[in-house]
Design a protein around this motif. Structure first.
Motif, mmCIF file in Angstrom:
data_model
loop_
_atom_site.group_PDB
_atom_site.id
_atom_site.type_symbol
_atom_site.label_atom_id
_atom_site.label_comp_id
_atom_site.label_asym_id
_atom_site.label_seq_id
_atom_site.Cartn_x
_atom_site.Cartn_y
_atom_site.Cartn_z
ATOM 1 N N ASP A 295 0.609 -1.103 -0.201
ATOM 2 C CA ASP A 295 -0.001 -0.018 0.078
ATOM 3 C C ASP A 295 0.736 1.187 0.140
ATOM 4 O OD1 ASP A 295 -2.412 -1.363 0.013
ATOM 5 O OD2 ASP A 295 -2.630 -1.383 2.273
ATOM 6 N N ALA A 296 2.107 1.093 0.520
ATOM 7 C CA ALA A 296 2.964 2.399 0.618
ATOM 8 C C ALA A 296 3.794 2.480 -0.704
ATOM 9 C CB ALA A 296 4.019 1.991 1.752
ATOM 10 N N LEU A 297 3.658 1.649 -1.650
ATOM 11 C CA LEU A 297 4.437 1.484 -2.935
ATOM 12 C C LEU A 297 3.266 2.186 -3.828
ATOM 13 C CD1 LEU A 297 6.309 -1.583 -2.549
ATOM 14 C CD2 LEU A 297 7.376 0.492 -2.075
ATOM 15 N N ASP A 298 3.454 3.475 -4.092
ATOM 16 C CA ASP A 298 2.280 3.907 -5.200
ATOM 17 C C ASP A 298 2.555 3.728 -6.375
ATOM 18 O OD1 ASP A 298 0.941 5.571 -2.923
ATOM 19 O OD2 ASP A 298 2.494 6.933 -3.087
ATOM 20 N N GLU A 299 3.966 3.777 -6.874
ATOM 21 C CA GLU A 299 4.297 3.610 -8.342
ATOM 22 C C GLU A 299 5.162 2.308 -8.371
ATOM 23 O OE1 GLU A 299 5.679 6.896 -9.549
ATOM 24 O OE2 GLU A 299 3.715 8.310 -9.465
ATOM 25 N N GLY A 300 4.995 1.091 -7.896
ATOM 26 C CA GLY A 300 5.882 0.095 -7.794
ATOM 27 C C GLY A 300 7.203 0.148 -6.872
ATOM 28 N N GLY A 301 7.771 -0.794 -6.614
ATOM 29 C CA GLY A 301 8.919 -0.634 -5.769
ATOM 30 C C GLY A 301 9.484 -2.112 -5.372
ATOM 31 N N SER A 302 10.000 -2.274 -4.158
ATOM 32 C CA SER A 302 10.379 -3.458 -3.581
ATOM 33 C C SER A 302 10.140 -3.719 -2.144
ATOM 34 C CB SER A 302 12.088 -3.544 -3.873
ATOM 35 O OG SER A 302 12.786 -2.626 -2.961
ATOM 36 N N ILE A 303 9.718 -5.002 -1.971
ATOM 37 C CA ILE A 303 9.792 -5.468 -0.654
ATOM 38 C C ILE A 303 10.901 -6.512 -0.400
ATOM 39 C CG2 ILE A 303 8.177 -6.705 1.079
ATOM 40 C CD1 ILE A 303 5.782 -5.610 -0.544
ATOM 41 N N SER A 304 11.728 -6.378 0.692
ATOM 42 C CA SER A 304 12.528 -7.226 0.968
ATOM 43 C C SER A 304 12.436 -8.023 2.301
ATOM 44 C CB SER A 304 13.920 -6.604 0.899
ATOM 45 O OG SER A 304 13.973 -5.798 1.909
ATOM 46 N N VAL A 305 12.639 -9.151 2.483
ATOM 47 C CA VAL A 305 12.261 -9.967 3.606
ATOM 48 C C VAL A 305 13.760 -10.767 3.963
ATOM 49 C CG1 VAL A 305 10.725 -11.617 4.932
ATOM 50 C CG2 VAL A 305 10.046 -10.513 2.852
ATOM 51 N N ASP A 306 14.125 -10.374 5.362
ATOM 52 C CA ASP A 306 15.324 -11.160 5.883
ATOM 53 C C ASP A 306 14.879 -11.716 6.993
ATOM 54 O OD1 ASP A 306 17.113 -9.665 3.913
ATOM 55 O OD2 ASP A 306 16.804 -8.153 4.854
ATOM 56 N N VAL A 307 15.260 -13.051 7.468
ATOM 57 C CA VAL A 307 15.212 -13.978 8.378
ATOM 58 C C VAL A 307 16.584 -13.982 9.037
ATOM 59 C CG1 VAL A 307 14.267 -16.049 9.152
ATOM 60 C CG2 VAL A 307 13.006 -14.904 7.412
ATOM 61 N N SER A 308 16.798 -14.093 10.400
ATOM 62 C CA SER A 308 17.985 -14.109 11.031
ATOM 63 C C SER A 308 17.786 -14.570 12.421
ATOM 64 C CB SER A 308 19.098 -12.896 10.958
ATOM 65 O OG SER A 308 18.601 -11.902 11.544
ATOM 66 N N ASP A 309 18.616 -14.978 13.110
ATOM 67 C CA ASP A 309 18.559 -15.329 14.547
ATOM 68 C C ASP A 309 19.551 -14.129 15.358
ATOM 69 O OD1 ASP A 309 21.171 -17.402 15.658
ATOM 70 O OD2 ASP A 309 20.847 -16.765 13.550
#
Length: 534
Positions: A295-309
């Motif tokens: 919803d915050a990406l009005d004209e496209g963009g990227s979402i990154s997901v990182d998993v760590s401990d």
């Protein structure tokens, strides 16, 4: 030589009486010193801050707690209202003269207090006059306690009660909606079977089924709210493999966001990290975060997901970081976005303002916490910390066979793409090889092609076009001993009357992953038994 006093009867020296009077005064002084010392120790021992003034309102004493808030200029002689400033409407603090007519203490349930050190706190306070034996005002005593933690705790409790009430409401609504939808879908499907395709009536019946399917999505979201509030123990806590849930969540939303020119990147460690959570609810939480970022990406963009401990205060957590490069969240609303029904969206729907509430409530019930960092114009990062659990030792071969599949092939058929992907993901995690089909014709083609390998089928009874009844009849015509699980929002008795034919197993919608795996395991075992006896 002591002076003697002469009288008619003789003379005497009064020294002894003078010594007794002096001893009495000395004893009284010592007693007052002891009382003052005891009073001072009592004030120092208090957890509350205490300031004492003289009759002009100037500070004569500060206990240790008060000195933490007072600045270096707050030595004896400084005015109380200068050291501890209370802005309007509650302030400024009264002077001793203000108590001339009314000597009753002034109590403040919650005031803003600016200290000379430059800090601003919220405090519960009391200001009272010090009266001597003749009721004259000799000074003031000001006691206050920083109650910011109490206010925060009260707000948390209020939010908890709100979430619980919302969960109870959501659970009841979801149950009612599911029952109504079952009847609607059943009758609409029956009508559809008796209509000529490509007619207006046929198209309208299909539209009814389509809208009912959308309504099921709403019911599912309501069930998520109920699970997040743990109404009646609805939350199922287990050791959840994070990597699989993250991948499932990305797969659920990535394709639907692709037309918005939104890309995903996922980075996970090589080691298998597990958390103690509700697997289905964790999936919902991640989907909510992804959609919030979208919803915050009005004209496209990227979402990154990182998993760590990571380790926080000697406790190990799994950290799931979701970042976007969208418009960001203004600082003045960052503390509000987790509150129920708070939304900045112009168009609000049934679910608006609840996604982040579910995320925060769920994570906190699992013993974790959520952090937010956002910069307007640059993007937002949500950090989800969930307590990590050690990965269990691999089970013995015979235990594995009982607990899950061992590579058996299962064909899952459902015209709801989201439900289809979820069911396939749950079965794959349980050790089964899964074939997916979104309609009856696709399912028949895959069944004929993989007939010898397929051990069980999971078929949704209500599908647009050719429904589950048609598909089940065709499957049993090919193999009368096929092991089939029928799923539906209808009760089993209704389905039995509708399908009639076949020794199939039944799974009521909505179902949870454990129920699905359990009934499929039973179906596979029945198939194996039929093959042995045959």
């Amino acid at each position: 030589m002591k002076k003697r006093i002469s009288t008619a009867t003789g003379s005497y020296a009064p020294a002894k009486k003078t010594r007794k009077a002096g001893d009495a005064r000395s004893a009284a002084d010592e007693s007052r010193k002891d009382e003052l010392s005891l009073a001072k120790m009592a004030l120092e021992s208090m957890g509350d801050a205490v300031a004492v003034t003289d009759s002009s309102g100037r500070i004569a004493f500060l206990n240790s707690a008060a000195k933490k808030y007072a600045g270096p200029e707050s030595s004896k002689g400084a005015l109380l209202r200068e050291v501890f400033d209370v802005p309007p409407p509650d302030g400024p603090l009264p002077t001793p003269r203000s108590f001339a007519r009314d000597s009753a203490p002034r109590r403040y349930g919650s005031i803003t207090l600016k200290t000379q050190k430059g800090g601003v706190i919220t405090a519960e306070a009391c200001l009272a006059p010090i009266l001597d034996g003749k009721k004259r005002i000799r000074g003031l005593v000001f006691r206050f306690r920083d109650n910011r933690a109490d206010i925060a705790q009260a707000r948390i409790e209020a939010e908890r009660q709100k979430i619980e009430a919302l969960g109870n409401l959501a659970q009841g609504l979801a149950s009612e909606i599911t029952n109504w939808l079952g009847a609607i879908e059943g009758h609409a499907s029956a009508i559809l079977d008796n209509l000529i395709p490509k007619t207006r009536a046929h198209d309208e019946a299909q539209q009814i089924l389509s809208v009912a399917n959308q309504a099921r999505t709403v019911a599912k979201r309501l069930q998520s709210i109920a699970r997040a509030s743990n109404v009646n123990g609805a939350m199922r806590i287990e050791a959840v493999p994070v990597a699989q849930v993250v991948n499932d969540a990305v797969n659920l939303v990535a394709s639907s966001l692709r037309h918005q020119h939104i890309s995903f990147s996922v980075r996970q460690p090589n080691t298998a990290l597990r958390v103690r959570a509700d697997a289905g609810l964790l999936l919902d939480c991640l989907v909510n975060l992804f959609l919030n970022s979208a919803d915050a990406l009005d004209e496209g963009g990227s979402i990154s997901v990182d998993v760590s401990d990571t380790t926080v205060s000697s406790e190990r957590f799994v950290l799931i970081r979701v970042r976007d490069n969208g418009r960001g969240i203004p600082r003045d609303v960052q503390d509000e976005i987790f509150r129920p029904f708070f939304t900045t969206k112009k168009a609000s729907g049934t679910y608006a303002g609840l996604g982040l509430t579910i995320v925060k409530s769920s994570v906190e019930k699992w013993g974790g916490f959520v952090k937010l960092r956002s910069t307007v114009g640059k993007g937002t990062t949500f950090k989800i910390f969930i307590p990590m659990v050690e990965s269990p030792a691999p089970p013995a071969p015979e235990e594995s066979a009982r607990a899950a599949g061992s590579g058996e092939t299962v064909l899952v058929v459902d015209d709801d793409g989201e439900l289809l992907r979820e069911a396939a993901a749950h079965l794959q995690r349980a050790g089964y090889r899964v074939l997916e089909a979104s309609n009856a014709d696709e399912a028949l083609a895959k069944y004929r092609e993989n007939h010898d390998a397929i051990c069980a089928l999971v078929i949704d009874m209500i599908m647009s076009g050719k429904d589950g009844k048609y598909l089940l009849d065709e499957i049993l015509r090919i193999d009368p001993n096929a092991s089939v699980v029928v799923t539906s929002g209808f009760c089993k008795d209704f389905v039995r009357g509708y399908l009639q034919r076949g020794a199939w197993l039944f799974l009521q919608k909505p179902y949870d992953p454990d129920q699905l795996v359990s009934v499929v395991r039973k179906a596979v075992e029945l198939r194996s038994g039929a093959q042995v006896s045959g």
